[in-house]
Design a protein around this motif. Sequence first.
Motif, PDB file in Angstrom:
ATOM      1  N   GLY A  71       0.954  -1.143  -0.120  1.00 44.56           N
ATOM      2  CA  GLY A  71      -0.160  -0.063  -0.006  1.00 44.56           C
ATOM      3  C   GLY A  71       0.752   1.519   0.032  1.00 44.56           C
ATOM      4  N   PHE A  72       0.183   2.376  -0.451  1.00 43.55           N
ATOM      5  CA  PHE A  72       1.219   3.429  -0.472  1.00 43.55           C
ATOM      6  C   PHE A  72       0.391   4.863  -0.694  1.00 43.55           C
ATOM      7  N   VAL A  73       0.776   5.955  -0.302  1.00 47.87           N
ATOM      8  CA  VAL A  73       0.297   7.299  -0.614  1.00 47.87           C
ATOM      9  C   VAL A  73       1.359   8.176  -0.881  1.00 47.87           C
ATOM     10  N   THR A  74       1.005   8.919  -2.132  1.00 47.83           N
ATOM     11  CA  THR A  74       2.184  10.124  -2.222  1.00 47.83           C
ATOM     12  C   THR A  74       1.385  11.252  -2.490  1.00 47.83           C
ATOM     13  N   THR A  75       2.313  12.382  -2.013  1.00 50.00           N
ATOM     14  CA  THR A  75       1.848  13.527  -1.629  1.00 50.00           C
ATOM     15  C   THR A  75       2.930  14.784  -2.422  1.00 50.00           C
ATOM     16  N   LEU A 106      -3.336   7.211  -3.833  1.00 52.27           N
ATOM     17  CA  LEU A 106      -3.474   6.419  -2.541  1.00 52.27           C
ATOM     18  C   LEU A 106      -3.994   5.004  -3.226  1.00 52.27           C
ATOM     19  N   GLY A 107      -3.559   3.992  -2.742  1.00 53.20           N
ATOM     20  CA  GLY A 107      -3.971   2.578  -2.879  1.00 53.20           C
ATOM     21  C   GLY A 107      -3.323   1.431  -2.140  1.00 53.20           C
ATOM     22  N   VAL A 108      -4.148   0.477  -2.067  1.00 53.27           N
ATOM     23  CA  VAL A 108      -3.853  -0.799  -1.470  1.00 53.27           C
ATOM     24  C   VAL A 108      -4.149  -1.899  -2.274  1.00 53.27           C
ATOM     25  N   ILE A 117      -5.657  -0.098   6.230  1.00 49.43           N
ATOM     26  CA  ILE A 117      -4.248   0.154   5.717  1.00 49.43           C
ATOM     27  C   ILE A 117      -4.612   1.501   5.017  1.00 49.43           C
ATOM     28  N   ALA A 118      -5.348   1.775   4.199  1.00 48.63           N
ATOM     29  CA  ALA A 118      -5.773   3.280   3.671  1.00 48.63           C
ATOM     30  C   ALA A 118      -6.022   4.424   4.817  1.00 48.63           C
ATOM     31  N   SER A 119      -6.539   3.996   5.707  1.00 49.23           N
ATOM     32  CA  SER A 119      -6.865   5.018   6.726  1.00 49.23           C
ATOM     33  C   SER A 119      -5.687   5.395   7.739  1.00 49.23           C
TER      34      SER A 119
END
Length: 254
Positions: A71-75, A106-108, A117-119
């Motif tokens: 999972g990841f989030v990019t900003t 944002l994705g899992v 996980i996303a939360s």
Amino acid sequence: MLDPRSEIYPTIEYRPVQPSDLEALEKIHLALFPIRYEREFFLNVVSGNGIVSWGAVDTSRSDDRRDEIIGFVTTRMIAAKDNEIEDLFRYNSSRKDLTLVYILTLGVVDGYRNLGIASSLVREVVKYAASISNCRGVYLHVISCNEPAISFYKKMLFKLVRRLPMFYYIRGQHYDSYLFVYYVNGGRSPCSPLEIVTSFVVDFRAFVKMLDAKFWSKEDHCNPRWARCQESNILLATQSNKRMISGDNTRCHV
């Protein structure tokens, strides 16, 4: 990949995205999103070149993939004064150093969804934004047909502040976008037209009440007591109606 039938929950840890995540990051984006991202985007993510990102890994794996992101989030950090949504924030415009955090992706992966996980990844972003004293909010766009994502961000207490017609163009078709914002460090939305009108009415009524008080104070010196009491009944009734009309003292606080 986690077996969805398994009753054993994985041990998920969160860390910054690193260069060794490049291949996995590209594959997950390709599988999850209809938009194709350029190679340069992924290189910027893993190198931290203008992009701050977090990855989720399953450390309970027994194989050599225990550090592979699932999972990841990019900003990206953006100056508020140069931002497309500057009008959605109420702050001291004389400050030129205020910033916003924009969530890019944002994705899992499928096998790890519905585990929070996303939360957790979004909370990492909010915590990061709140740690920057001159940051006033986190914002993002969601395609209007993505009901699960819309519901998710509402549950995360993001505010849906605007609908943008034909924002996306995917495979020959236009799609609207919803704009979500999470305010931090005192960042607030500007007053709505209703708030402005309500604030004006409340202030105007307070002004009229003050004038009434001064008027009756002067009248006390020249009118008989019985006349003053007679007029008071009318005045009190009028004031009572005003309170009923105005309801709560809703105002636009700066």
